[in-house]
Design a protein around this motif. Structure first.
Motif, short mmCIF file in Angstrom:
data_model
loop_
_atom_site.label_atom_id
_atom_site.label_comp_id
_atom_site.label_asym_id
_atom_site.label_seq_id
_atom_site.Cartn_x
_atom_site.Cartn_y
_atom_site.Cartn_z
N ARG A 88 9.72 3.67 -13.99
CA ARG A 88 8.46 2.94 -13.86
C ARG A 88 8.68 1.65 -13.09
O ARG A 88 9.81 1.20 -12.90
N GLN A 89 7.57 1.09 -12.63
CA GLN A 89 7.63 -0.28 -12.13
C GLN A 89 7.01 -1.16 -13.21
O GLN A 89 5.96 -0.85 -13.76
N TRP A 90 7.71 -2.24 -13.51
CA TRP A 90 7.31 -3.12 -14.61
C TRP A 90 6.96 -4.48 -14.03
O TRP A 90 7.66 -4.99 -13.15
N PHE A 91 5.87 -5.07 -14.53
CA PHE A 91 5.36 -6.30 -13.96
C PHE A 91 5.89 -7.51 -14.72
O PHE A 91 5.46 -7.79 -15.84
N LYS A 92 6.81 -8.20 -14.09
CA LYS A 92 7.37 -9.41 -14.68
C LYS A 92 6.33 -10.52 -14.71
O LYS A 92 6.29 -11.34 -15.61
N THR A 103 3.38 0.87 -14.21
CA THR A 103 2.85 2.14 -13.72
C THR A 103 4.05 3.04 -13.42
O THR A 103 5.17 2.55 -13.25
N PRO A 104 3.86 4.34 -13.35
CA PRO A 104 4.99 5.24 -13.07
C PRO A 104 5.65 4.91 -11.73
O PRO A 104 4.98 4.57 -10.76
N ARG A 105 6.95 5.05 -11.70
CA ARG A 105 7.70 4.74 -10.48
C ARG A 105 7.31 5.65 -9.32
O ARG A 105 7.26 5.21 -8.17
N ASP A 106 7.03 6.94 -9.63
CA ASP A 106 6.82 7.89 -8.54
C ASP A 106 5.54 7.63 -7.75
O ASP A 106 5.39 8.17 -6.65
N ILE A 107 4.62 6.82 -8.27
CA ILE A 107 3.42 6.49 -7.50
C ILE A 107 3.43 5.03 -7.03
O ILE A 107 2.45 4.54 -6.48
N SER A 108 4.54 4.37 -7.24
CA SER A 108 4.65 2.95 -6.90
C SER A 108 4.86 2.75 -5.40
O SER A 108 5.68 3.42 -4.77
N PHE A 109 4.13 1.82 -4.82
CA PHE A 109 4.38 1.39 -3.45
C PHE A 109 5.70 0.61 -3.39
O PHE A 109 6.46 0.73 -2.44
N CYS A 110 5.93 -0.21 -4.42
CA CYS A 110 7.08 -1.10 -4.41
C CYS A 110 8.41 -0.36 -4.38
O CYS A 110 9.40 -0.88 -3.86
N ARG A 111 8.44 0.84 -4.92
CA ARG A 111 9.72 1.56 -4.94
C ARG A 111 10.23 1.84 -3.54
O ARG A 111 11.44 1.94 -3.33
N HIS A 112 9.32 1.94 -2.57
CA HIS A 112 9.75 2.23 -1.20
C HIS A 112 10.49 1.02 -0.60
O HIS A 112 11.38 1.20 0.23
N VAL A 113 10.12 -0.17 -1.02
CA VAL A 113 10.85 -1.36 -0.58
C VAL A 113 12.25 -1.34 -1.18
O VAL A 113 13.25 -1.59 -0.49
N ALA A 122 -2.03 8.04 1.68
CA ALA A 122 -3.42 8.45 1.43
C ALA A 122 -3.54 9.37 0.21
O ALA A 122 -4.58 9.38 -0.46
N SER A 123 -2.49 10.13 -0.09
CA SER A 123 -2.54 11.06 -1.22
C SER A 123 -2.09 10.43 -2.54
O SER A 123 -2.10 11.09 -3.58
N ASN A 124 -1.70 9.16 -2.50
CA ASN A 124 -1.25 8.48 -3.71
C ASN A 124 -2.40 8.38 -4.71
O ASN A 124 -3.52 8.00 -4.35
N PRO A 125 -2.18 8.71 -5.99
CA PRO A 125 -3.27 8.64 -6.98
C PRO A 125 -3.93 7.27 -7.08
O PRO A 125 -5.13 7.18 -7.30
N LEU A 126 -3.15 6.20 -6.91
CA LEU A 126 -3.73 4.86 -6.97
C LEU A 126 -4.71 4.63 -5.84
O LEU A 126 -5.71 3.92 -6.00
N VAL A 127 -4.43 5.24 -4.70
CA VAL A 127 -5.32 5.13 -3.53
C VAL A 127 -6.55 6.00 -3.75
O VAL A 127 -7.68 5.57 -3.52
N GLY A 138 13.26 -5.58 -7.09
CA GLY A 138 11.83 -5.27 -7.07
C GLY A 138 11.16 -5.97 -5.91
O GLY A 138 11.79 -6.18 -4.86
N THR A 139 9.92 -6.37 -6.10
CA THR A 139 9.17 -7.00 -5.01
C THR A 139 8.26 -8.10 -5.52
O THR A 139 7.90 -8.16 -6.70
N LEU A 140 7.89 -8.95 -4.60
CA LEU A 140 6.70 -9.78 -4.72
C LEU A 140 5.67 -9.11 -3.82
O LEU A 140 5.92 -8.95 -2.62
N CYS A 141 4.55 -8.69 -4.40
CA CYS A 141 3.61 -7.92 -3.59
C CYS A 141 2.18 -8.39 -3.79
O CYS A 141 1.85 -9.04 -4.79
N ILE A 142 1.36 -8.07 -2.81
CA ILE A 142 -0.08 -8.33 -2.89
C ILE A 142 -0.82 -7.02 -2.65
O ILE A 142 -0.36 -6.16 -1.90
N ILE A 143 -1.96 -6.88 -3.32
CA ILE A 143 -2.75 -5.64 -3.25
C ILE A 143 -4.21 -6.02 -3.07
O ILE A 143 -4.69 -6.99 -3.67
N ASP A 144 -4.91 -5.21 -2.28
CA ASP A 144 -6.34 -5.46 -2.09
C ASP A 144 -7.08 -4.13 -2.17
O ASP A 144 -6.52 -3.06 -1.97
N SER A 145 -8.37 -4.23 -2.48
CA SER A 145 -9.22 -3.05 -2.54
C SER A 145 -9.95 -2.82 -1.22
O SER A 145 -10.78 -1.92 -1.12
#
Length: 209
Positions: free
Chosen positions: A103-107, A122-132, A153-158, A180-187
Motif C-alpha cells: 500500500r501507499q501510506w500517507f505520512k 490506498t493499495p500500492r497497485d493503483i498508486s501513482f506514487c509507486r511509479h516514482v 486512464a484505466s486506473n480505478p482512481l481515475v 515515497g513522494t511529495l505529490c499533488i493531485i487535482d480533479s
C-alpha cells in the motif's frame, strides 16, 4: 543514425526537420497506438530480479528502521507543509506518501477524503506514487491529464473521478533509497511548468531531510 538506433533507444518515429504539422500529428498518433506503454516504471533498464528484490527489501527495511509508519496523528510540521504546498500549487490535495509493500501510506495529507482518509492509505497497485519509487529515483512524475494518458486512464482512481492529474517528486535518503513522494493531485487537468517542478523537487528534499 536515429533510424539505425531506433530499436536500441525505443524510437518509434523518425521525421525530417521540415515535416508538416499533419505528418507530425500522424506520427504521434501512430506511435501511441503501436508502442508499448512507456510509463515511469520503464524509465531505466531493469536489473536482474535479484537486484530489484534486494533494492526493494533495503528500501522497506529503511522505512521500518526509521519507524515512519505509526498510528499517531500526522506530524504537525508536515501537515502544515502539505497544506502550504496545496495552496501554492492551487490544487485540492497534497500528500507525503510512503510506498510500503502492499500500500501507499500517507505520512501527511491535505484535502484527503472518504475511504482513503479513513484508511490513511490506498493499495500500492493503483498508486501513482509507486511509479516514482520504482523508477530510478531521480525523476519527477507529472501526469497533466490522466484521463487521456495511455497507461493511467484505466486506473480505478481515475475512472472514479478521484484523480485527474498528478505530480510527484521522490523522497530520497542519503543512502539513495526512495521512500515515497511529495505529490499533488487535482480533479482537473494540471498546468505545471519547469519552475513549478523544480519547486516541488526542492520541497521534496526538504521533506526527506
Amino acid at each position: 543514425t536515429a533510424s539505425m538506433l531506433s530499436e536500441q533507444l525505443g524510437i518509434r518515429e523518425v521525421l525530417g526537420t521540415r515535416t508538416t504539422l499533419a505528418n507530425l500529428r500522424r506520427a504521434v498518433n501512430d506511435s501511441l497506438q503501436r508502442a508499448p506503454v512507456l510509463h515511469p516504471k520503464m524509465s531505466r533498464p531493469p536489473g536482474s530480479p535479484q537486484e530489484a528484490a534486494g533494492g526493494e527489501q533495503a528500501r522497506l527495511a529503511q522505512i521500518a528502521r526509521m519507524e515512519l509508519v505509526d498510528d499517531l496523528p500526522p506530524d504537525e510540521t508536515l501537515q502544515r507543509l502539505v497544506a502550504d504546498v496545496a495552496k501554492a500549487f492551487d490544487v485540492p490535495i497534497a500528500l507525503v506518501c510512503l510506498i510500503l509493500e502492499d500500500r501507499q501510506w500517507f505520512k501527511a495529507y491535505y484535502g484527503l477524503e472518504g475511504k482513503a482518509l479513513e484508511a490513511r492509505s490506498t493499495p500500492r497497485d493503483i498508486s501513482f506514487c509507486r511509479h516514482v519509487v520504482e523508477s530510478d529515483g531521480t525523476r519527477v512524475l507529472v501526469v497533466p491529464d490522466a484521463t487521456i494518458h495511455p497507461y493511467f486512464a484505466s486506473n480505478p482512481l481515475v475512472q472514479q473521478g478521484l484523480v485527474r492529474s498528478y505530480a510527484g517528486a521522490p523522497l530520497v535518503t542519503p543512502e539513495g533509497h526512495v521512500l515515497g513522494t511529495l505529490c499533488i493531485i487535482d480533479s482537473k487537468p494540471l498546468n505545471i511548468g519547469p519552475d513549478e517542478v523544480d519547486a516541488l523537487v526542492s520541497l521534496a528534499r526538504r521533506v526527506a531531510g
